[in-house]
Design a protein around this motif. Sequence first.
Motif, PDB file in Angstrom:
ATOM      1  N   PRO A  82       0.920  -1.187   0.098  1.00 54.27           N
ATOM      2  CA  PRO A  82       0.161   0.123  -0.105  1.00 54.27           C
ATOM      3  C   PRO A  82       0.874   1.364   0.045  1.00 54.27           C
ATOM      4  N   GLY A  83       0.659   2.208  -0.940  1.00 50.60           N
ATOM      5  CA  GLY A  83       1.308   3.425  -0.943  1.00 50.60           C
ATOM      6  C   GLY A  83       2.693   3.281  -1.812  1.00 50.60           C
ATOM      7  N   ALA A  84       3.050   2.181  -2.122  1.00 49.65           N
ATOM      8  CA  ALA A  84       4.370   1.970  -2.445  1.00 49.65           C
ATOM      9  C   ALA A  84       4.465   2.086  -4.075  1.00 49.65           C
ATOM     10  N   ALA A  85       5.319   2.659  -4.722  1.00 47.52           N
ATOM     11  CA  ALA A  85       5.474   2.889  -6.196  1.00 47.52           C
ATOM     12  C   ALA A  85       6.153   1.754  -6.776  1.00 47.52           C
ATOM     13  N   LEU A  86       6.236   1.083  -7.849  1.00 48.60           N
ATOM     14  CA  LEU A  86       6.950   0.315  -8.523  1.00 48.60           C
ATOM     15  C   LEU A  86       8.270   0.737  -8.556  1.00 48.60           C
ATOM     16  N   PRO A  87       9.439  -0.140  -8.463  1.00 50.57           N
ATOM     17  CA  PRO A  87      10.791   0.316  -8.635  1.00 50.57           C
ATOM     18  C   PRO A  87      10.892   1.231  -9.883  1.00 50.57           C
ATOM     19  N   SER A  88      11.709   1.977  -9.983  1.00 48.22           N
ATOM     20  CA  SER A  88      11.945   3.136 -10.932  1.00 48.22           C
ATOM     21  C   SER A  88      13.166   2.622 -11.596  1.00 48.22           C
ATOM     22  N   GLN A  89      13.943   1.693 -11.229  1.00 49.98           N
ATOM     23  CA  GLN A  89      15.075   1.090 -11.924  1.00 49.98           C
ATOM     24  C   GLN A  89      14.856   0.318 -12.891  1.00 49.98           C
ATOM     25  N   PRO A  90      15.660   0.053 -13.927  1.00 47.04           N
ATOM     26  CA  PRO A  90      15.440  -1.034 -14.892  1.00 47.04           C
ATOM     27  C   PRO A  90      15.142  -2.340 -14.217  1.00 47.04           C
ATOM     28  N   PHE A  91      14.399  -3.068 -14.746  1.00 48.95           N
ATOM     29  CA  PHE A  91      14.028  -4.443 -13.882  1.00 48.95           C
ATOM     30  C   PHE A  91      13.781  -5.501 -15.041  1.00 48.95           C
ATOM     31  N   MET A  92      14.288  -6.611 -14.608  1.00 47.29           N
ATOM     32  CA  MET A  92      14.330  -7.951 -15.502  1.00 47.29           C
ATOM     33  C   MET A  92      13.849  -9.087 -14.735  1.00 47.29           C
ATOM     34  N   LEU A  93      12.797  -9.896 -15.287  1.00 48.98           N
ATOM     35  CA  LEU A  93      12.286 -11.087 -14.772  1.00 48.98           C
ATOM     36  C   LEU A  93      12.970 -12.330 -15.625  1.00 48.98           C
ATOM     37  N   ASN A 134       4.191  -0.712 -16.428  1.00 50.26           N
ATOM     38  CA  ASN A 134       4.155   0.432 -15.549  1.00 50.26           C
ATOM     39  C   ASN A 134       5.577   0.702 -14.927  1.00 50.26           C
ATOM     40  N   LEU A 135       6.492   0.033 -15.317  1.00 50.55           N
ATOM     41  CA  LEU A 135       7.803  -0.016 -14.526  1.00 50.55           C
ATOM     42  C   LEU A 135       8.476   1.174 -15.670  1.00 50.55           C
ATOM     43  N   THR A 136       8.760   2.223 -14.845  1.00 46.61           N
ATOM     44  CA  THR A 136       9.128   3.454 -15.596  1.00 46.61           C
ATOM     45  C   THR A 136      10.728   3.295 -15.889  1.00 46.61           C
ATOM     46  N   GLY A 137      11.459   2.413 -15.522  1.00 48.01           N
ATOM     47  CA  GLY A 137      12.786   2.336 -15.517  1.00 48.01           C
ATOM     48  C   GLY A 137      13.118   1.525 -16.828  1.00 48.01           C
ATOM     49  N   GLY A 138      11.920   0.771 -17.177  1.00 45.98           N
ATOM     50  CA  GLY A 138      12.140  -0.296 -18.251  1.00 45.98           C
ATOM     51  C   GLY A 138      12.068  -1.477 -17.832  1.00 45.98           C
ATOM     52  N   SER A 139      11.610  -2.401 -18.602  1.00 41.06           N
ATOM     53  CA  SER A 139      11.380  -3.944 -18.005  1.00 41.06           C
ATOM     54  C   SER A 139      11.739  -4.843 -19.170  1.00 41.06           C
ATOM     55  N   TYR A 140      12.219  -5.769 -18.675  1.00 43.09           N
ATOM     56  CA  TYR A 140      12.688  -7.084 -19.626  1.00 43.09           C
ATOM     57  C   TYR A 140      12.033  -8.362 -18.909  1.00 43.09           C
ATOM     58  N   ARG A 141      11.586  -9.295 -19.875  1.00 48.30           N
ATOM     59  CA  ARG A 141      10.996 -10.551 -19.412  1.00 48.30           C
ATOM     60  C   ARG A 141      11.679 -11.420 -20.340  1.00 48.30           C
TER      61      ARG A 141
END
Length: 183
Positions: A82-93, A134-141
């Motif tokens: 609750p109240g936490a934003a998604l990480p703003s860093q580049p994210f990879m799953l 919605n990941l502002t830093g970019g995302s990769y899967r």
Amino acid sequence: RARKEDVPLLDRRSGDIRFVIDQLRSLRAGQLAGRVDFGQIGAWGHSIGGRAAARACQLDRHIKACLSADGGGLDGTVAVYPGAALPSQPFMLMSGPAPPPPTDAVLASYRISREDWQKERDARNAAYEQQFQNLTGGSYRVTFTMPEMAHMSFSDQPLLEAADDGGFRRAAQNLSIIERYTL
């Protein structure tokens, strides 16, 4: 929303990640001088550790990138606080192939219909996709589909449990490919 029972574990493990980074920073002037670029630290975790790495990225903007190795829950790969934003860093799953649908006997043991199981699966996939968008830093899967690839392939367990040389070689090859994508 993060499952209530996961929150203490995720908070503790993300705190551990941040503690280690802080301890390494305190050694900067000493043993690590010139060896670690503290402007390029990333967080990596496997399974629930992947969700903890994502939580650490939410809380510490000094972490520059986040990688979850087959970590996720019903609310997505990043636990929704609750109240936490998604990480703003580049994210990879990174993940293995989706497991096959459960048998009727397994569904019966969990007291869930196939229709409800499919709805849950669809909701989970939608939560993941929404987070990635919605990941502002970019995302990769990245989904790995190598032979014998499974959840524990992101660890050394398949190497340690290999029944023969062939199993060891396949596990080592899978882990090598995962390591290359991680880098």
